[in-house]
Design a protein around this motif. Sequence first.
Motif, short mmCIF file in Angstrom:
data_model
loop_
_atom_site.label_atom_id
_atom_site.label_comp_id
_atom_site.label_asym_id
_atom_site.label_seq_id
_atom_site.Cartn_x
_atom_site.Cartn_y
_atom_site.Cartn_z
N PRO A 131 0.80 -1.23 0.00
CA PRO A 131 0.00 0.00 0.00
C PRO A 131 0.83 1.27 0.00
CG PRO A 131 -0.94 -1.61 1.50
CD PRO A 131 0.39 -2.16 1.07
N ASN A 132 1.91 1.31 0.77
CA ASN A 132 2.73 2.52 0.81
C ASN A 132 3.34 2.83 -0.55
OD1 ASN A 132 2.36 3.19 3.56
ND2 ASN A 132 3.80 1.59 4.15
N ALA A 133 3.79 1.79 -1.24
CA ALA A 133 4.35 1.98 -2.58
C ALA A 133 3.26 2.45 -3.54
CB ALA A 133 4.97 0.68 -3.07
N PHE A 134 2.06 1.97 -3.34
CA PHE A 134 0.94 2.39 -4.18
C PHE A 134 0.71 3.89 -4.04
CE2 PHE A 134 -3.61 3.51 -4.20
CZ PHE A 134 -3.90 3.27 -5.53
N TRP A 135 0.70 4.40 -2.80
CA TRP A 135 0.45 5.83 -2.61
C TRP A 135 1.60 6.69 -3.13
CZ3 TRP A 135 -4.10 7.67 -2.26
CH2 TRP A 135 -5.11 6.90 -1.70
N ILE A 136 2.81 6.17 -3.07
CA ILE A 136 3.94 6.88 -3.66
C ILE A 136 3.74 7.00 -5.17
CG2 ILE A 136 6.41 6.73 -4.17
CD1 ILE A 136 6.76 5.47 -1.37
N ALA A 137 3.23 5.91 -5.78
CA ALA A 137 2.97 5.92 -7.22
C ALA A 137 1.87 6.93 -7.57
CB ALA A 137 2.57 4.52 -7.68
N ILE A 138 0.83 6.99 -6.76
CA ILE A 138 -0.24 7.94 -7.02
C ILE A 138 0.27 9.37 -6.92
CG2 ILE A 138 -2.46 8.81 -6.18
CD1 ILE A 138 -2.60 6.16 -7.72
N GLN A 139 1.13 9.63 -5.95
CA GLN A 139 1.73 10.96 -5.85
C GLN A 139 2.56 11.28 -7.09
OE1 GLN A 139 1.45 13.47 -3.29
NE2 GLN A 139 2.30 14.52 -5.08
N LYS A 140 3.24 10.26 -7.62
CA LYS A 140 4.04 10.47 -8.83
C LYS A 140 3.15 10.82 -10.01
CE LYS A 140 7.70 8.40 -11.64
NZ LYS A 140 8.61 7.22 -11.80
N VAL A 141 1.98 10.17 -10.09
CA VAL A 141 1.02 10.51 -11.15
C VAL A 141 0.57 11.96 -11.01
CG1 VAL A 141 -1.29 10.05 -12.06
CG2 VAL A 141 0.21 8.14 -11.48
N ALA A 142 0.30 12.38 -9.77
CA ALA A 142 -0.09 13.76 -9.52
C ALA A 142 1.01 14.72 -9.98
CB ALA A 142 -0.39 13.96 -8.04
N ASP A 143 2.26 14.37 -9.70
CA ASP A 143 3.38 15.21 -10.12
C ASP A 143 3.47 15.28 -11.65
OD1 ASP A 143 4.01 15.60 -7.46
OD2 ASP A 143 5.56 14.04 -7.41
N ARG A 144 3.24 14.15 -12.30
CA ARG A 144 3.27 14.14 -13.77
C ARG A 144 2.18 15.06 -14.33
NH1 ARG A 144 4.11 8.45 -16.86
NH2 ARG A 144 6.27 8.00 -16.28
N MET A 145 0.99 14.97 -13.77
CA MET A 145 -0.11 15.82 -14.23
C MET A 145 0.23 17.29 -14.08
SD MET A 145 -3.24 13.61 -12.55
CE MET A 145 -4.43 14.92 -12.75
N ARG A 146 0.82 17.64 -12.95
CA ARG A 146 1.21 19.03 -12.71
C ARG A 146 2.28 19.47 -13.70
NH1 ARG A 146 4.59 19.00 -7.86
NH2 ARG A 146 6.07 18.38 -9.48
N ASP A 147 3.27 18.60 -13.94
CA ASP A 147 4.37 18.96 -14.83
C ASP A 147 3.91 19.13 -16.28
OD1 ASP A 147 6.04 18.84 -12.64
OD2 ASP A 147 6.81 16.83 -13.08
N ARG A 148 2.92 18.34 -16.69
CA ARG A 148 2.41 18.46 -18.06
C ARG A 148 1.54 19.70 -18.22
NH1 ARG A 148 1.49 12.58 -17.81
NH2 ARG A 148 -0.64 13.05 -17.15
N GLY A 149 0.97 20.16 -17.13
CA GLY A 149 0.02 21.27 -17.18
C GLY A 149 -1.37 20.75 -16.85
N LEU A 150 -1.96 21.27 -15.79
CA LEU A 150 -3.24 20.74 -15.33
C LEU A 150 -4.36 21.03 -16.33
CD1 LEU A 150 -3.01 21.71 -11.55
CD2 LEU A 150 -2.66 19.45 -12.60
N ILE A 151 -5.26 20.08 -16.44
CA ILE A 151 -6.41 20.17 -17.35
C ILE A 151 -7.68 20.22 -16.53
CG2 ILE A 151 -7.74 18.91 -19.09
CD1 ILE A 151 -5.08 17.72 -20.06
N ASP A 152 -8.59 21.09 -16.89
CA ASP A 152 -9.88 21.17 -16.20
C ASP A 152 -10.83 20.15 -16.83
OD1 ASP A 152 -12.28 21.79 -14.99
OD2 ASP A 152 -11.95 23.95 -15.04
N TYR A 153 -10.75 18.91 -16.35
CA TYR A 153 -11.56 17.83 -16.92
C TYR A 153 -13.04 18.06 -16.67
CZ TYR A 153 -7.33 15.14 -17.85
OH TYR A 153 -6.11 14.71 -18.33
N ALA A 154 -13.37 18.66 -15.53
CA ALA A 154 -14.78 18.92 -15.23
C ALA A 154 -15.38 19.87 -16.26
CB ALA A 154 -14.92 19.50 -13.82
N ALA A 155 -14.63 20.91 -16.62
CA ALA A 155 -15.11 21.86 -17.64
C ALA A 155 -15.23 21.18 -19.00
CB ALA A 155 -14.17 23.05 -17.72
N ARG A 156 -14.29 20.31 -19.30
CA ARG A 156 -14.37 19.58 -20.57
C ARG A 156 -15.60 18.68 -20.62
NH1 ARG A 156 -8.40 17.42 -22.56
NH2 ARG A 156 -7.47 19.47 -22.98
#
Length: 214
Positions: free
Chosen positions: A97-122
């Motif tokens: 589980p701890n490794a899983f949450w580290i991976a989710i944080q990495k996904v969040a970092d990737r999203m931020r680095d690419r530029g956040l998208i307003d999916y709700a607005a889309r």
Amino acid sequence: MRATVRPYRLTGAINTAAPHVAFELRHIPHMIEPGDYHDVVAVHLPGTTTMMGRHFAALALARLAWAETWTQAGAAINGPRNGKGNIGYIIHRIPDPNAFWIAIQKVADRMRDRGLIDYAARRTALADLYEVPNSILFPILKPLGMNVTQARQRHAAGWIWQRLTGGHPHHAPVYTQGWVDHTKISLFHPKLSEAADTALTSWGLVWLAERDIK
């Protein structure tokens, strides 16, 4: 915000350090990007289908951002309903589980680095897209030897919705608000070439831009 995961929800996954969450709930898709899932998350979700795994990871992002429970996470991102049994089954199969949450944080970092998208607005904007115009679809399908039909115009709209909102294609408005032809979705989507993928994506982005949505 602190990601708090109850022991009975995900044993051993209590996150004691506040993660660097730099996004809001509107920035979370119903399913994370396929590349992020395969590169970062899939190894932590053995025995889980890609579609369900991508959705589960999106729910985990919502928990990082705000939601205290998995049910709240689903409601927060306005995602499709999933049985508690499915979520519980995935949770209990996570080896670390701890490794899983580290991976989710990495996904969040990737999203931020690419530029956040307003999916709700889309999702809101694309809720009115039920057909891709013939003039747009004809040059995209012609190289594939496919004629333009009304069904394909609708399937193309569904494809654009799932591509630009991170949603499951079956949940596209064209299928959920009156017209249902799921049997042919699997015949249309896999036939799209990389060039067709790019062309439909580009047209969808222009369609959004005309409504002041990125």
